[in-house]
Design a protein around this motif. Structure first.
Motif, PDB file in Angstrom:
ATOM      1  N   GLN A  13       0.826  -1.204   0.000  1.00 53.22           N
ATOM      2  CA  GLN A  13       0.000   0.000   0.000  1.00 53.22           C
ATOM      3  C   GLN A  13       0.866   1.262   0.000  1.00 53.22           C
ATOM      4  N   GLN A  14       2.035   1.205   0.620  1.00 50.60           N
ATOM      5  CA  GLN A  14       2.967   2.326   0.544  1.00 50.60           C
ATOM      6  C   GLN A  14       3.346   2.608  -0.909  1.00 50.60           C
ATOM      7  N   GLU A  15       3.541   1.547  -1.679  1.00 39.59           N
ATOM      8  CA  GLU A  15       3.891   1.728  -3.083  1.00 39.59           C
ATOM      9  C   GLU A  15       2.774   2.432  -3.843  1.00 39.59           C
ATOM     10  N   ARG A  16       1.540   2.106  -3.524  1.00 45.16           N
ATOM     11  CA  ARG A  16       0.425   2.773  -4.187  1.00 45.16           C
ATOM     12  C   ARG A  16       0.311   4.221  -3.732  1.00 45.16           C
ATOM     13  N   LEU A  17       0.575   4.472  -2.452  1.00 43.69           N
ATOM     14  CA  LEU A  17       0.576   5.847  -1.956  1.00 43.69           C
ATOM     15  C   LEU A  17       1.704   6.648  -2.605  1.00 43.69           C
ATOM     16  N   PHE A  18       2.832   5.984  -2.797  1.00 46.57           N
ATOM     17  CA  PHE A  18       3.950   6.648  -3.469  1.00 46.57           C
ATOM     18  C   PHE A  18       3.554   7.038  -4.885  1.00 46.57           C
ATOM     19  N   HIS A  19       2.857   6.148  -5.564  1.00 50.60           N
ATOM     20  CA  HIS A  19       2.438   6.420  -6.940  1.00 50.60           C
ATOM     21  C   HIS A  19       1.517   7.640  -6.990  1.00 50.60           C
ATOM     22  N   ILE A  20       0.613   7.731  -6.030  1.00 50.37           N
ATOM     23  CA  ILE A  20      -0.277   8.890  -5.949  1.00 50.37           C
ATOM     24  C   ILE A  20       0.547  10.159  -5.735  1.00 50.37           C
ATOM     25  N   ASP A  21       1.461  10.098  -4.782  1.00 48.56           N
ATOM     26  CA  ASP A  21       2.290  11.244  -4.438  1.00 48.56           C
ATOM     27  C   ASP A  21       3.153  11.669  -5.626  1.00 48.56           C
ATOM     28  N   ASP A  49      -7.202   3.797  -1.282  1.00 51.77           N
ATOM     29  CA  ASP A  49      -5.839   4.330  -1.271  1.00 51.77           C
ATOM     30  C   ASP A  49      -5.842   5.856  -1.346  1.00 51.77           C
ATOM     31  N   ILE A  50      -6.671   6.408  -2.220  1.00 56.17           N
ATOM     32  CA  ILE A  50      -6.739   7.867  -2.347  1.00 56.17           C
ATOM     33  C   ILE A  50      -7.287   8.486  -1.065  1.00 56.17           C
ATOM     34  N   THR A  51      -8.280   7.826  -0.460  1.00 56.74           N
ATOM     35  CA  THR A  51      -8.833   8.314   0.807  1.00 56.74           C
ATOM     36  C   THR A  51      -7.777   8.324   1.903  1.00 56.74           C
ATOM     37  N   LEU A  52      -6.955   7.256   1.959  1.00 60.23           N
ATOM     38  CA  LEU A  52      -5.884   7.192   2.941  1.00 60.23           C
ATOM     39  C   LEU A  52      -4.855   8.284   2.684  1.00 60.23           C
ATOM     40  N   TYR A  53      -4.531   8.496   1.419  1.00 57.52           N
ATOM     41  CA  TYR A  53      -3.565   9.546   1.094  1.00 57.52           C
ATOM     42  C   TYR A  53      -4.092  10.907   1.554  1.00 57.52           C
ATOM     43  N   LYS A  54      -5.387  11.148   1.363  1.00 56.44           N
ATOM     44  CA  LYS A  54      -5.995  12.412   1.798  1.00 56.44           C
ATOM     45  C   LYS A  54      -5.913  12.559   3.315  1.00 56.44           C
ATOM     46  N   GLU A  55      -6.021  11.462   4.032  1.00 58.10           N
ATOM     47  CA  GLU A  55      -5.906  11.516   5.491  1.00 58.10           C
ATOM     48  C   GLU A  55      -4.472  11.856   5.912  1.00 58.10           C
ATOM     49  N   LEU A  56      -3.498  11.302   5.173  1.00 59.42           N
ATOM     50  CA  LEU A  56      -2.095  11.537   5.495  1.00 59.42           C
ATOM     51  C   LEU A  56      -1.632  12.928   5.063  1.00 59.42           C
ATOM     52  N   ALA A  57      -2.171  13.413   3.953  1.00 65.33           N
ATOM     53  CA  ALA A  57      -1.731  14.707   3.408  1.00 65.33           C
ATOM     54  C   ALA A  57      -2.940  15.465   2.865  1.00 65.33           C
ATOM     55  N   PRO A  58      -3.808  15.946   3.731  1.00 65.62           N
ATOM     56  CA  PRO A  58      -5.057  16.579   3.292  1.00 65.62           C
ATOM     57  C   PRO A  58      -4.863  17.850   2.464  1.00 65.62           C
ATOM     58  N   LYS A  59      -3.705  18.506   2.587  1.00 64.85           N
ATOM     59  CA  LYS A  59      -3.473  19.751   1.856  1.00 64.85           C
ATOM     60  C   LYS A  59      -2.838  19.529   0.476  1.00 64.85           C
ATOM     61  N   ASN A  60      -2.648  18.272   0.112  1.00 61.05           N
ATOM     62  CA  ASN A  60      -1.906  17.991  -1.121  1.00 61.05           C
ATOM     63  C   ASN A  60      -2.768  17.857  -2.369  1.00 61.05           C
ATOM     64  N   LEU A  61      -4.051  17.583  -2.230  1.00 56.79           N
ATOM     65  CA  LEU A  61      -4.861  17.339  -3.419  1.00 56.79           C
ATOM     66  C   LEU A  61      -6.290  17.803  -3.202  1.00 56.79           C
ATOM     67  N   GLU A  62      -6.941  18.052  -4.330  1.00 56.89           N
ATOM     68  CA  GLU A  62      -8.359  18.380  -4.322  1.00 56.89           C
ATOM     69  C   GLU A  62      -8.977  17.792  -5.581  1.00 56.89           C
ATOM     70  N   TYR A  63     -10.273  17.590  -5.542  1.00 57.27           N
ATOM     71  CA  TYR A  63     -10.952  16.946  -6.663  1.00 57.27           C
ATOM     72  C   TYR A  63     -11.433  17.999  -7.646  1.00 57.27           C
ATOM     73  N   ASP A  64     -11.056  17.813  -8.911  1.00 62.44           N
ATOM     74  CA  ASP A  64     -11.496  18.692  -9.997  1.00 62.44           C
ATOM     75  C   ASP A  64     -12.733  18.060 -10.618  1.00 62.44           C
ATOM     76  N   THR A  65     -13.891  18.656 -10.376  1.00 57.95           N
ATOM     77  CA  THR A  65     -15.154  18.053 -10.833  1.00 57.95           C
ATOM     78  C   THR A  65     -15.271  18.073 -12.349  1.00 57.95           C
ATOM     79  N   LYS A  66     -14.668  19.057 -13.000  1.00 54.18           N
ATOM     80  CA  LYS A  66     -14.741  19.121 -14.465  1.00 54.18           C
ATOM     81  C   LYS A  66     -13.879  18.038 -15.104  1.00 54.18           C
ATOM     82  N   ALA A  67     -12.640  17.919 -14.633  1.00 48.63           N
ATOM     83  CA  ALA A  67     -11.720  16.920 -15.200  1.00 48.63           C
ATOM     84  C   ALA A  67     -11.944  15.538 -14.608  1.00 48.63           C
ATOM     85  N   LYS A  68     -12.724  15.470 -13.525  1.00 43.13           N
ATOM     86  CA  LYS A  68     -12.994  14.212 -12.830  1.00 43.13           C
ATOM     87  C   LYS A  68     -11.700  13.507 -12.435  1.00 43.13           C
TER      88      LYS A  68
END
Length: 300
Positions: A13-21, A49-68
């Motif tokens: 799961q760390q590898e997947r979090l790394f990929h997101i990051d 995985d994305i939900t966990l990443y948001k918990e670890l780094a909530p200021k790093n990403l946001e959802y773009d509703t247009k680009a989905k």
């Protein structure tokens, strides 16, 4: 705090979090499909995985509703540590390597040290601009003009073996040029300005044109068969098809004598360019050792 939390998470799961990051940092966007394609997991697992990443780094990403898709948020701070070697290797060869693990399986290798690799924060800004097809405003230091302000539209990275360049359209000079990444300062996104067709990668003629280089052992060599064996020459020559935009870098990196009558002297010249006429349409011929458009040999 992040490191302590990451230690409680499985390595897979760390590898997947790394990929997101990584994608957020260097490409500016990530979505569930990226994780599904890379790791072969279900969409539900990707969502977790994305939900966990948001918990670890909530200021790093946001959802773009247009680009989905999830995009990098202002104030992004990488969850993982990166080196330029890792980042550039992944950008060049894909994202398949495991950068979470710190173990090494092969230590009997050494690569020549580059004097200075690109700073990750500048590199990340350039690669995000390439990925999202945006223009960026930069302060740029050149040897001919000193410090100037530019707007560029980058489309590719170039590794010359000595330094890294961004291939980009220069809005100041109205032409495609190569920008040394280490000379870029204070990059910022140019908002609300559409990239025109003339600024796109498809319009870069030197990038999209290929030239064949016919390389032969330098006639001054006492044992040319040594070079023929080293480079795998067939019938006494090596034929390379390279982009016109990078041909000069290739010739300079390998010290290929491009003079009319192989006039360059020195132990560094192992190869000679047989078909120097192929260079006549190239832009960066100042890099080709010994080349002169007037057919006059130029000594170094």
């Amino acid at each position: 705090m992040h490191n302590q939390l990451l230690e409680t998470i499985s390595q897979t799961q760390q590898e997947r979090l790394f990929h997101i990051d990584f994608r957020l940092y260097f490409l500016g966007a990530v979505n569930r499909t990226d994780l599904v394609a890379r790791f072969g997991i279900k969409e539900a697992a990707a969502t977790r995985d994305i939900t966990l990443y948001k918990e670890l780094a909530p200021k790093n990403l946001e959802y773009d509703t247009k680009a989905k898709t999830y995009i990098q948020r202002e104030g992004f701070s990488p969850l993982f540590s990166y080196s330029s070697h890792q980042a550039l290797a992944a950008l060049l060869h894909g994202y398949g390597d495991d950068f979470v693990s710190t173990s090494h399986t092969f230590d009997a290798a050494e690569a020549p040290t580059q004097l200075h690799l690109p700073a990750c924060n500048i590199l990340a800004f350039v690669t995000r601009a390439i990925y999202s097809q945006h223009a960026i405003a930069i302060s740029y230091r050149s040897l001919s003009s000193g410090l100037t302000q530019r707007e560029i539209v980058p489309h590719s990275l170039i590794d010359t073996g000595l330094r890294w360049h961004a291939r980009a359209f220069d809005r100041l000079k109205r032409q495609f040029s190569d920008f040394v990444i280490n000379r870029i300062e204070q990059p910022r996104l140019v908002e609300n300005r559409v990239i025109s067709d003339t600024e796109s990668k498809a319009a870069d003629l030197q990038w999209n044109q290929f030239v064949e280089l016919q390389l032969a052992p330098h006639p001054s060599l006492r044992y040319p068969e040594t070079i023929a064996h080293e480079y795998g020459l067939q019938n006494g020559e090596l034929r390379l098809s390279v982009r016109a935009a990078v041909a000069g870098y290739v010739l300079r990196r390998w010290n290929v004598d491009c003079s009319e009558n192989h006039a360059l002297e020195g132990p560094e010249y192992h190869l000679w360019l047989r078909n120097r006429q192929a260079l006549s349409a190239l832009d960066n011929l100042v890099l080709a050792p010994g080349y002169s458009a007037t057919n006059t040999d130029v000594r170094p």
